[in-house]
Scaffold this active site. Structure first.
Site, short mmCIF file in Angstrom:
data_model
loop_
_atom_site.label_atom_id
_atom_site.label_comp_id
_atom_site.label_asym_id
_atom_site.label_seq_id
_atom_site.Cartn_x
_atom_site.Cartn_y
_atom_site.Cartn_z
N LYS A 174 0.83 -1.20 0.00
CA LYS A 174 0.00 0.00 0.00
C LYS A 174 0.87 1.26 0.00
CE LYS A 174 -2.77 -3.07 -0.12
NZ LYS A 174 -3.32 -3.47 -1.41
N GLU A 228 -2.79 7.78 8.31
CA GLU A 228 -3.64 8.61 7.46
C GLU A 228 -4.68 9.28 8.34
OE1 GLU A 228 -5.57 6.18 4.53
OE2 GLU A 228 -3.82 6.15 3.21
N HIS A 240 -15.96 -5.37 5.86
CA HIS A 240 -15.19 -5.33 4.62
C HIS A 240 -15.65 -6.34 3.59
CE1 HIS A 240 -12.84 -2.39 6.65
NE2 HIS A 240 -12.57 -3.23 7.62
N ARG A 299 -7.19 -7.55 -9.93
CA ARG A 299 -7.90 -8.74 -10.41
C ARG A 299 -9.24 -8.32 -11.00
NH1 ARG A 299 -8.94 -8.15 -4.89
NH2 ARG A 299 -11.16 -7.79 -4.53
C1 MV4 Z 1 -9.88 4.31 5.31
C2 MV4 Z 1 -11.06 4.70 5.94
C3 MV4 Z 1 -11.13 5.96 6.45
N1 MV4 Z 1 -10.06 6.79 6.38
N2 MV4 Z 1 -8.85 5.16 5.24
C4 MV4 Z 1 -11.18 -0.21 4.51
C5 MV4 Z 1 -10.78 -1.10 3.40
C6 MV4 Z 1 -9.47 -0.59 2.93
N3 MV4 Z 1 -9.46 -0.59 1.50
C7 MV4 Z 1 -9.36 0.79 3.48
N4 MV4 Z 1 -10.50 0.99 4.31
C8 MV4 Z 1 -10.74 2.20 4.85
N5 MV4 Z 1 -9.73 3.09 4.79
C9 MV4 Z 1 -8.95 6.37 5.78
N6 MV4 Z 1 -7.91 7.19 5.74
C10 MV4 Z 1 -12.12 3.81 6.01
C11 MV4 Z 1 -11.96 2.54 5.48
C12 MV4 Z 1 -13.09 1.69 5.63
C13 MV4 Z 1 -13.87 1.32 4.54
C14 MV4 Z 1 -13.53 1.71 3.25
C15 MV4 Z 1 -14.29 1.33 2.20
C16 MV4 Z 1 -15.43 0.55 2.40
C17 MV4 Z 1 -15.78 0.14 3.66
C18 MV4 Z 1 -15.00 0.51 4.74
C19 MV4 Z 1 -15.36 0.09 6.02
C20 MV4 Z 1 -14.58 0.44 7.08
C21 MV4 Z 1 -13.45 1.24 6.89
#
Ligand code: MV4
Length: 498
Positions: free
Chosen positions: A118, A202, A237, A294
């Site tokens: 990442k 972040e 997730h 993917r």
């Molecule tokens: C985040 C976030 C809030 N702020 N990053 C969850 C999956 C991964 N791809 C990154 N994720 C998140 N990153 C920052 N800086 C909230 C999430 C997140 C989330 C993101 C997309 C869809 C569902 C989620 C559920 C919980 C947290």
């Protein structure tokens, strides 16, 4: 350009079938691989040839690179499609496939590796002007420097594992006093889970929407986006509902995010199908999170609104062909909504409810697509993901697609186990979902298991009263109200359990 003649699909279930269907239409022979638990699975029957690659656990079958390569050699396949999950984002697999002289239907091993980190991904895309959540782009190691930075960013902050992704290894820090403890935990978790303790911080975006862009590249440097998918309805997730287009994007924002997504792909010298994941805050600021290298579970919603067959396209670009269109040729047509039907019990914390599909009748009609890997009488194996099917409804407008989905859910008949169908209907009927005004906290905010059973109707109250007075006859479903009046009890509970 190398024409593929025989394709091995290194996967199972609905996606193996999905891939083989397109291959067959292209005149390509298909090879299935299967574990001992999948001997009678549909993907095995559908393929031109099938090879057993080991015992039921995926660690002994679908995750074994050497067994899959041996099956490719034995069958004379000249290409491998990884599907999703299993080895689909394993750069060693992609490399081993090409080292064996076979075509990997996907991006290069280098692109997979870059996006697997990442931090490396953030560093690479930053050079292309892609917006990132405020935070660090280097691994943090010095606690006091990290604390200083977190204070500058402003709490709450999120500590993420560089080797994580998909929500694995994330920690929210609300106050500075918890920072050190949470960071220690994040590092030790990342070390034990991924063998890489690198973490970064972040700004925590509190109620984001998850909007991802489908991108596609060929091996001649052409990259386009195929618009977005809104995937905010998730549970731990795991996506539950996806749709396209998103109801919050304006044409202008769509263009900006699409260009950012294409730049992410360019930063990775990306070809084949990929997904660029963004979070969008309440002011419609968008930030790159990660890229999935993917074909995704939810790719059908994009197929429905673009009219394209993404697997066909994947095979073509893997053969070395150029993309047959330019960005300006692409247009969104209508609206598509997908629900994932899992063998899980929403009333019991979504616990897998593995069993046999006693009744299994798919809905039919215009605009309904069901991608599944089962038939009536089959058992859902306990070893793998409990997804039974994906159902995609397409119509001219979002409202019509949702109405169609409700009709289709009502028509879908599954007995023998609990499924998430009723839960999906709850989402489709919810005002917040219908208004388009929802975020990734939808399920947490609005769902409680009792919602699925609703307020009893007058008839149900009567039935309850009758049950209480022990008038239930021996069949368990007929209630003799009076000598000439019989009520037949039709409840979901009864249908599924008896
Ligand atoms: C985040 C976030 C809030 N702020 N990053 C969850 C999956 C991964 N791809 C990154 N994720 C998140 N990153 C920052 N800086 C909230 C999430 C997140 C989330 C993101 C997309 C869809 C569902 C989620 C559920 C919980 C947290």
């Amino acid at each position: 350009m190398t024409k593929i003649r025989k394709l091995l699909v290194a996967n199972r279930g609905e996606i193996a079938l999905r891939v083989m269907r397109s291959a067959k239409e292209m005149g390509i022979k298909t090879v299935a691989v299967y574990s001992e638990a999948d001997r009678h699975a549909l993907h095995v029957r559908f393929a031109d040839e099938a090879i057993c690659i080991g015992p039921p656990p995926s660690s002994e079958s679908y995750l074994r690179i050497e067994k899959i390569l041996a099956a490719a050699k034995e069958s004379g396949a000249d290409a491998i499609h990884p599907g999703y999950g299993f080895l689909s984002e394993n750069e060693d697999f992609a490399k081993a496939v090409s080292d064996a002289g076979l075509i990997f239907i996907g991006p290069s091993a280098a692109s997979i590796e870059l996006m697997g980190s990442k931090l490396a991904a953030k560093t690479a895309v930053a050079k292309f002007g892609v917006p990132l959540v405020p935070g660090t782009s280097e691994p943090i190691s010095d606690i006091s420097a990290a604390k200083k930075l977190a204070a500058e960013i402003g709490y709450p902050v999120l500590i993420k594992a560089s080797a994580g992704g998909g929500g694995k290894g994330m920690r929210i820090v609300e106050h500075e006093k918890e920072f050190e403890e949470q960071m220690d935990r994040a590092v030790s978790e990342a070390t034990s889970a991924f063998g890489d303790g690198s973490v970064f911080i972040e700004k925590y975006v509190t109620q984001p929407r998850h909007i991802e862009f489908q991108i596609f590249g060929d091996q001649h440097g052409n990259v386009v986006h195929l618009f977005e998918r809104e995937c905010s309805i998730q549970r731990r997730h795991q996506k539950v509902v996806e749709e396209a287009p998103s109801s919050v994007l304006t044409a202008k924002l769509r263009k900006e995010m699409g260009e950012a997504a294409v730049n992410v792909a360019r930063a990775a010298n990306y070809y084949n199908a990929g997904t660029v994941e963004f979070i969008v805050d309440d002011k419609l600021n968008f930030y790159f999170l990660e890229m999935n290298t993917r074909l995704q579970v939810e790719h059908p919603v994009t197929e429905q609104i673009t009219g394209l067959d993404l697997v066909h396209l994947q095979i073509k670009v893997a053969e070395g062909e150029k993309l047959p269109f330019k960005q300006e040729d692409l247009k969104i047509r209508g609206h598509a909504v997908e629900v994932r039907v899992y063998a899980e019990d929403p009333a019991n914390n979504f616990l897998p409810d593995i069993g046999t599909l006693k009744t299994y009748k798919r809905p039919q009609g215009h605009g309904i697509r069901v991608d599944d890997g089962f038939e009536q009488g089959m058992a859902i194996p306990f070893y793998y993901d409990p997804m039974i099917a994906k159902m995609i409804c397409t119509a001219e407008t979002r409202e019509a697609a949702i109405e169609k989905m409700i009709r289709a859910i009502n028509e879908y008949e599954i007995t023998g186990l609990e499924t998430t169908l009723g839960f999906c209907k709850f989402v489709m009927q919810h005002d917040a979902f219908r208004s388009g005004n929802f975020d990734t906290k939808f399920i947490e905010k609005y769902f409680k298991p009792s919602d699925l059973y609703g307020k009893p109707t007058r008839e149900e109250e009567m039935i309850a009263a009758v049950l209480a007075s022990e008038l239930l006859d021996s069949s368990g479903s007929r209630i003799n109200l009076t000598n000439d009046k019989v009520l037949t009890v039709e409840s979901k509970w009864r249908k599924n359990r008896l």
